[in-house]
Scaffold this motif. Structure first.
Motif, PDB file in Angstrom:
ATOM      1  N   GLU A   1      54.597  58.453   5.921  1.00  0.00           N
ATOM      2  CA  GLU A   1      53.751  58.199   7.092  1.00  0.00           C
ATOM      3  C   GLU A   1      52.511  59.104   7.068  1.00  0.00           C
ATOM      4  OE1 GLU A   1      52.480  56.388  10.188  1.00  0.00           O
ATOM      5  OE2 GLU A   1      54.473  55.813   9.448  1.00  0.00           O
TER       6      GLU A   1
ATOM      7  N   SER B   1      50.265  60.025   9.226  1.00  0.00           N
ATOM      8  CA  SER B   1      50.043  60.996  10.305  1.00  0.00           C
ATOM      9  C   SER B   1      50.924  62.243  10.121  1.00  0.00           C
ATOM     10  CB  SER B   1      50.280  60.355  11.677  1.00  0.00           C
ATOM     11  OG  SER B   1      51.605  59.889  11.775  1.00  0.00           O
ATOM     12  N   TRP B   2      52.138  62.063   9.601  1.00  0.00           N
ATOM     13  CA  TRP B   2      52.996  63.227   9.308  1.00  0.00           C
ATOM     14  C   TRP B   2      52.422  64.006   8.126  1.00  0.00           C
ATOM     15  CZ3 TRP B   2      56.208  65.007  12.702  1.00  0.00           C
ATOM     16  CH2 TRP B   2      56.886  64.141  13.577  1.00  0.00           C
TER      17      TRP B   2
ATOM     18  N   LYS C   1      49.689  66.283   9.267  1.00  0.00           N
ATOM     19  CA  LYS C   1      50.187  67.516   9.898  1.00  0.00           C
ATOM     20  C   LYS C   1      50.694  68.507   8.848  1.00  0.00           C
ATOM     21  CE  LYS C   1      51.678  65.368  14.255  1.00  0.00           C
ATOM     22  NZ  LYS C   1      50.790  65.987  15.228  1.00  0.00           N
TER      23      LYS C   1
ATOM     24  N   GLU D   1      45.651  59.984   8.518  1.00  0.00           N
ATOM     25  CA  GLU D   1      45.448  59.493   9.890  1.00  0.00           C
ATOM     26  C   GLU D   1      45.835  60.582  10.883  1.00  0.00           C
ATOM     27  OE1 GLU D   1      47.707  55.852  10.226  1.00  0.00           O
ATOM     28  OE2 GLU D   1      46.848  55.109   8.355  1.00  0.00           O
ATOM     29  N   PRO D   2      45.043  61.680  10.920  1.00  0.00           N
ATOM     30  CA  PRO D   2      45.429  62.783  11.809  1.00  0.00           C
ATOM     31  C   PRO D   2      45.216  62.413  13.272  1.00  0.00           C
ATOM     32  CG  PRO D   2      43.265  63.213  10.865  1.00  0.00           C
ATOM     33  CD  PRO D   2      43.767  61.931  10.238  1.00  0.00           C
ATOM     34  N   ASP D   3      46.058  62.966  14.131  1.00  0.00           N
ATOM     35  CA  ASP D   3      45.828  62.806  15.566  1.00  0.00           C
ATOM     36  C   ASP D   3      44.601  63.655  15.931  1.00  0.00           C
ATOM     37  OD1 ASP D   3      46.745  65.590  16.349  1.00  0.00           O
ATOM     38  OD2 ASP D   3      48.574  64.825  15.436  1.00  0.00           O
TER      39      ASP D   3
ATOM     40  N   THR E   1      44.950  67.525  15.360  1.00  0.00           N
ATOM     41  CA  THR E   1      44.975  67.929  13.944  1.00  0.00           C
ATOM     42  C   THR E   1      43.602  67.726  13.303  1.00  0.00           C
ATOM     43  OG1 THR E   1      47.296  67.233  13.876  1.00  0.00           O
ATOM     44  CG2 THR E   1      46.225  67.629  11.760  1.00  0.00           C
ATOM     45  N   LYS E   2      42.948  66.615  13.643  1.00  0.00           N
ATOM     46  CA  LYS E   2      41.629  66.313  13.074  1.00  0.00           C
ATOM     47  C   LYS E   2      40.585  67.336  13.532  1.00  0.00           C
ATOM     48  CE  LYS E   2      38.249  62.623  12.595  1.00  0.00           C
ATOM     49  NZ  LYS E   2      37.938  61.210  12.880  1.00  0.00           N
TER      50      LYS E   2
END
Length: 134
Positions: free
Chosen positions: A42, A44-45, A48, A77-79, A82-83
């Motif tokens: 994933e 997004s993980w 992180k 795909e950082p949130d 995180t971005k």
């Protein structure tokens, strides 16, 4: 009071890695962030985990690796949190290398992230106004 639900799987691994980072047990943090990368595909993980690895690299006085890993975070795909933090770190790394133009560009990019935390906004605004000093 109800206690929060038990974290499992990749969420637990990431929480363990973050705790090791907070405790400044950098080798354990690094290994645990790497385990996150193995546990899931994933994006997004992964963002992180790379964010964690980048912060470890910076603390281990390896700004080149930190810079590369923060850039990797941005490709995933950082949130928003995180971005924006990754952009802020990239800006500070650029400032520390004397690359003010790149630094300002990254500070402005951090400010442009919708839903960025207030702490990032304040640090980025300060960074645009004056170069970051360690």
């Amino acid at each position: 009071t109800a206690k929060p639900p038990e974290l499992t799987g990749v969420a637990k691994t990431l929480a363990d890695a973050d705790q090791a980072y907070t405790d400044r047990d950098l080798e354990r943090a690094k290994l645990t962030y790497l385990r996150v990368l193995e546990q899931t595909t994933e994006p997004s993980w992964h963002a992180k985990a790379y964010y964690g690895l980048a912060r470890v690299a910076v603390l281990q006085r390896d700004p080149e690796t930190g810079d590369r890993l923060f850039r990797k975070v941005l490709e995933l795909e950082p949130d928003a949190e995180t971005k924006s933090w990754s952009l802020l770190y990239l800006a500070r790394l650029a400032d520390s290398q004397g690359d003010r133009d790149q630094a300002v560009e990254n500070y402005k990019a951090a400010l442009a992230v919708p839903d960025a935390p207030e702490s990032v906004r304040q640090a980025a605004q300060k960074g645009v106004a004056e170069a970051f000093k360690k």
